[in-house]
Motif scaffolding. Structure first.
Motif, short mmCIF file in Angstrom:
data_model
loop_
_atom_site.label_atom_id
_atom_site.label_comp_id
_atom_site.label_asym_id
_atom_site.label_seq_id
_atom_site.Cartn_x
_atom_site.Cartn_y
_atom_site.Cartn_z
N ASN A 164 21.58 38.40 29.56
CA ASN A 164 21.74 37.50 28.41
C ASN A 164 20.61 37.67 27.41
O ASN A 164 20.84 37.70 26.20
CB ASN A 164 21.76 36.04 28.88
CG ASN A 164 23.13 35.61 29.33
OD1 ASN A 164 24.10 36.35 29.18
ND2 ASN A 164 23.23 34.43 29.91
N LYS A 222 21.33 40.75 25.60
CA LYS A 222 22.57 40.62 24.80
C LYS A 222 22.35 39.76 23.55
O LYS A 222 22.87 40.06 22.48
CB LYS A 222 23.65 39.99 25.69
CG LYS A 222 25.01 39.93 25.08
CD LYS A 222 26.11 39.89 26.12
CE LYS A 222 26.25 38.56 26.81
NZ LYS A 222 27.42 38.44 27.65
N TYR A 223 21.58 38.68 23.69
CA TYR A 223 21.43 37.74 22.56
C TYR A 223 20.15 37.98 21.76
O TYR A 223 19.75 37.15 20.95
CB TYR A 223 21.55 36.30 23.06
CG TYR A 223 22.91 36.05 23.67
CD1 TYR A 223 24.05 36.13 22.89
CD2 TYR A 223 23.06 35.82 25.03
CE1 TYR A 223 25.32 35.96 23.44
CE2 TYR A 223 24.32 35.64 25.60
CZ TYR A 223 25.45 35.71 24.80
OH TYR A 223 26.69 35.56 25.34
N ASP A 227 13.08 35.43 25.52
CA ASP A 227 13.46 36.37 24.47
C ASP A 227 13.19 35.75 23.11
O ASP A 227 12.95 34.55 23.00
CB ASP A 227 14.95 36.78 24.62
CG ASP A 227 15.90 35.63 24.38
OD1 ASP A 227 15.98 35.14 23.24
OD2 ASP A 227 16.57 35.20 25.34
N ARG A 287 30.53 28.98 25.55
CA ARG A 287 29.86 29.98 24.72
C ARG A 287 29.42 29.27 23.43
O ARG A 287 30.23 28.59 22.80
CB ARG A 287 30.79 31.15 24.36
CG ARG A 287 31.30 31.92 25.56
CD ARG A 287 31.62 33.36 25.19
NE ARG A 287 30.41 34.12 24.93
CZ ARG A 287 30.28 35.04 23.98
NH1 ARG A 287 31.29 35.29 23.17
NH2 ARG A 287 29.15 35.69 23.80
N ALA A 288 28.17 29.44 23.05
CA ALA A 288 27.67 28.77 21.84
C ALA A 288 28.32 29.37 20.60
O ALA A 288 28.72 30.55 20.61
CB ALA A 288 26.16 28.89 21.78
N ALA A 305 26.84 32.58 19.32
CA ALA A 305 27.13 33.72 20.20
C ALA A 305 28.55 34.23 19.95
O ALA A 305 28.78 35.43 19.85
CB ALA A 305 26.96 33.31 21.65
N THR A 324 32.03 35.86 28.68
CA THR A 324 33.01 35.02 29.38
C THR A 324 32.56 33.57 29.51
O THR A 324 33.36 32.69 29.80
CB THR A 324 33.21 35.54 30.82
OG1 THR A 324 31.94 35.51 31.48
CG2 THR A 324 33.79 36.92 30.85
N GLY A 325 31.26 33.34 29.36
CA GLY A 325 30.74 31.99 29.56
C GLY A 325 30.65 31.62 31.04
O GLY A 325 30.62 30.44 31.38
N GLY A 332 28.36 33.42 33.17
CA GLY A 332 27.05 33.86 33.68
C GLY A 332 26.12 32.72 34.05
O GLY A 332 25.58 32.67 35.18
N LEU A 333 25.92 31.78 33.13
CA LEU A 333 24.96 30.68 33.40
C LEU A 333 25.50 29.71 34.44
O LEU A 333 24.74 29.10 35.18
CB LEU A 333 24.62 29.94 32.10
CG LEU A 333 23.75 30.74 31.13
CD1 LEU A 333 23.44 29.91 29.89
CD2 LEU A 333 22.45 31.21 31.78
P1 ADP Z 1 28.29 34.79 28.24
O1 ADP Z 1 26.96 35.41 27.98
O2 ADP Z 1 29.22 35.67 28.97
O3 ADP Z 1 28.91 34.21 27.02
P2 ADP Z 1 26.83 32.88 29.86
O4 ADP Z 1 27.36 31.83 30.78
O5 ADP Z 1 25.91 33.87 30.44
O6 ADP Z 1 28.10 33.54 29.21
O7 ADP Z 1 26.10 32.13 28.69
C1 ADP Z 1 26.75 31.03 28.08
C2 ADP Z 1 26.33 30.93 26.62
O8 ADP Z 1 24.96 30.50 26.57
C3 ADP Z 1 26.36 32.23 25.87
O9 ADP Z 1 27.64 32.50 25.36
C4 ADP Z 1 25.35 31.95 24.77
O10 ADP Z 1 25.95 31.18 23.75
C5 ADP Z 1 24.33 31.08 25.46
N1 ADP Z 1 23.15 31.87 25.94
C6 ADP Z 1 22.87 32.22 27.20
N2 ADP Z 1 21.71 32.88 27.28
C7 ADP Z 1 21.24 32.97 26.02
C8 ADP Z 1 20.07 33.54 25.43
N3 ADP Z 1 19.15 34.16 26.15
N4 ADP Z 1 19.92 33.42 24.10
C9 ADP Z 1 20.85 32.77 23.34
N5 ADP Z 1 21.97 32.23 23.85
C10 ADP Z 1 22.17 32.32 25.16
#
Ligand code: ADP
Length: 432
Positions: A335, A338-339, A363, A382-383, A386, A394-395, A397-398
């Motif tokens: 993440n 990616k972000y 980050d 997912r924000a 993002a 997929t939303g 991961g967290l």
């Molecule tokens: P995904 O990355 O597949 O969308 P995650 O469950 O990993 O799903 O993350 C959920 C959401 O949290 C992401 O879509 C993003 O909006 C936000 N997010 C997670 N990690 C970060 C990060 N390091 N910086 C910014 N936004 C993040």
């Protein structure tokens, strides 16, 4: 009601009587001035007049008092009727509600139970009285049970906590809520409700089982596709045109994405079904963290990211579930990469704090909008930024990170500011 308000009517009658007396007395005095009343005995006349006024006054005061007593009695009768009918209504609702209700004393002893509660616990309402509330409840783990007990003792409101109610032959899943109040005699009581969610739970379990099965079955054909594509690249790369090679590369990256997705579905269903068995082993931290970094080198070079490693050398190994720890670090690091925006910084850190390991993934990327932060660990969240900037996600991961951290008896928190960056902090015990 003040004394003045209570006796207002009597006072008015009194004032009226005095006014009538004064008027009559004035009239007699006036008449005596114009006519010769030398024969009339003024003091006797005045006395008779005063007597008549006093009798009238006494009569009206008496009537008023009688009225007052009658009104008071009527009011009391009405109030008693209202109290009785609302008590009746409350008892009807309490006893016949489909939701299980219990009233519990200060020490967790059941004071009363409704019919739904008796049905849920499989014991008659009389047999529930005086029994310990917590002896009927099973929670996910002992910690959850002790948190619920603590909240109960402290009078903290609890809403919709999932608990299992075991009966002799079977059990039910419920959501448990408590609300404390004081009885009319000042006793501390608690209203406890249990809503039966066994049906929903069964549907959820069936869904998770289906996802688990489907993901499992998809793994084999995905592996077959990947091997074939890789073999094509290895064996016949000379005979391929540039265009064909590009297609195969694209095919491989799609297969990679599909495989990641299927893995995520499988992890989620395993956590939800509670079928993930924790395996404790010795984990060399530096190796695990370096492996995770190595897996992302391509993306790091494409984005020209600066990677910082802050490893605390006073801790080299911990005793935990290696696969779960790797899942946590990988998801957070992927993440962060990616972000991040081109040229950003990503830091991977761990340090020891007593019997705990603190992991930080920082980050300087796009961050998470403040208003959306409370939903970050929800499934498929997912924000908005993002979704706009990085369509691939997929939303899950967290959600997986949070479940994995909970399984390792740890906690995960984060700090984030939009367009400034994000720091995720995970704290887990150094041995399970
Ligand atoms: P995904 O990355 O597949 O969308 P995650 O469950 O990993 O799903 O993350 C959920 C959401 O949290 C992401 O879509 C993003 O909006 C936000 N997010 C997670 N990690 C970060 C990060 N390091 N910086 C910014 N936004 C993040």
């Amino acid at each position: 009601m003040s004394w003045f308000e209570e006796n207002k009517q009597t006072l008015i009658a009194l004032v009226e009587g005095i006014i009538v007396f004064l008027i009559l007395f004035g009239l007699i005095v006036a008449a005596a001035t114009f006519y010769d009343f030398s024969q009339t005995n003024i003091p006797v006349l005045t006395f008779i007049l005063a007597l008549v006024c006093a009798v009238f006054l006494a009569k009206s005061v008496y009537d008023i008092e009688i009225d007052k007593v009658r009104i008071k009695k009527k009011g009391e009768q009405l109030a008693n009727k209202l109290v009785a009918s609302s008590q009746q209504l409350f008892l009807e609702v309490y006893n016949n509600s489909p939701v299980a209700y219990l009233i519990v004393g200060e020490y967790g002893d059941i004071v009363s139970a409704n019919t739904a509660a008796a049905r849920l616990f499989g014991v008659s309402t009389e047999h529930l009285v005086k029994r310990d509330l917590f002896s009927f409840m099973e929670t996910a783990n002992e910690e959850h049970q002790s948190i619920l007990k603590h909240k109960f003792t402290e009078g903290i409101t609890v809403s919709d906590e999932e608990v299992k109610i075991s009966r002799e032959q079977d059990f039910s899943w419920t959501t448990f809520s408590i609300f404390q109040f004081s009885s009319t005699d000042g006793k501390k009581l608690t209203l406890v409700t249990f809503v039966d969610i066994t049906k929903q739970k069964e549907i959820d379990i069936a869904k998770s089982e289906f996802v688990s099965l489907a993901s499992h079955q998809l793994r084999t054909p995905i592996s077959g596709m990947r091997w074939s594509a890789e073999l094509l690249l290895m064996d016949g790369v000379e005979s391929l045109t540039k265009q064909q090679k590009r297609y195969i590369d694209r095919l491989l990256s799609s297969i990679q994405r599909m495989s990641g997705l299927v893995d995520d579905f499988l992890q989620v269903s395993r956590f939800e079904l509670g079928t993930r068995v924790v395996k404790e082993e010795s984990v060399v931290l530096r190796d695990l963290f370096d492996d995770v970094v190595a897996e992302q080198v391509e993306k790091i070079s494409v984005k020209h990211l600066h990677i910082n490693k802050e490893y605390d050398d006073s801790i080299t190994q911990i005793s935990t579930d290696q696969a779960l720890l790797r899942m946590i670090v990988t998801n957070l690091y992927v993440n962060a990469v990616k972000y991040s925006r081109v040229g950003g910084d990503v830091t991977l850190a761990y340090r020891k704090n007593g019997e705990e390991l603190i992991i930080e993934v920082r980050d300087t990327g796009m961050g998470i909008p403040l208003g959306e932060q409370p939903r970050v660990f929800s499934k498929i969240f997912r924000a908005s930024n993002a979704v706009r900037e990085v369509p691939d996600g997929t939303g899950l991961g967290l959600y997986i990170v949070q479940k994995a951290v909970q399984t390792l008896q740890g906690r995960v928190t984060f700090l984030s500011a939009e367009n400034m960056g994000t720091t995720f902090t995970v704290v887990i015990p150094t041995s399970l």
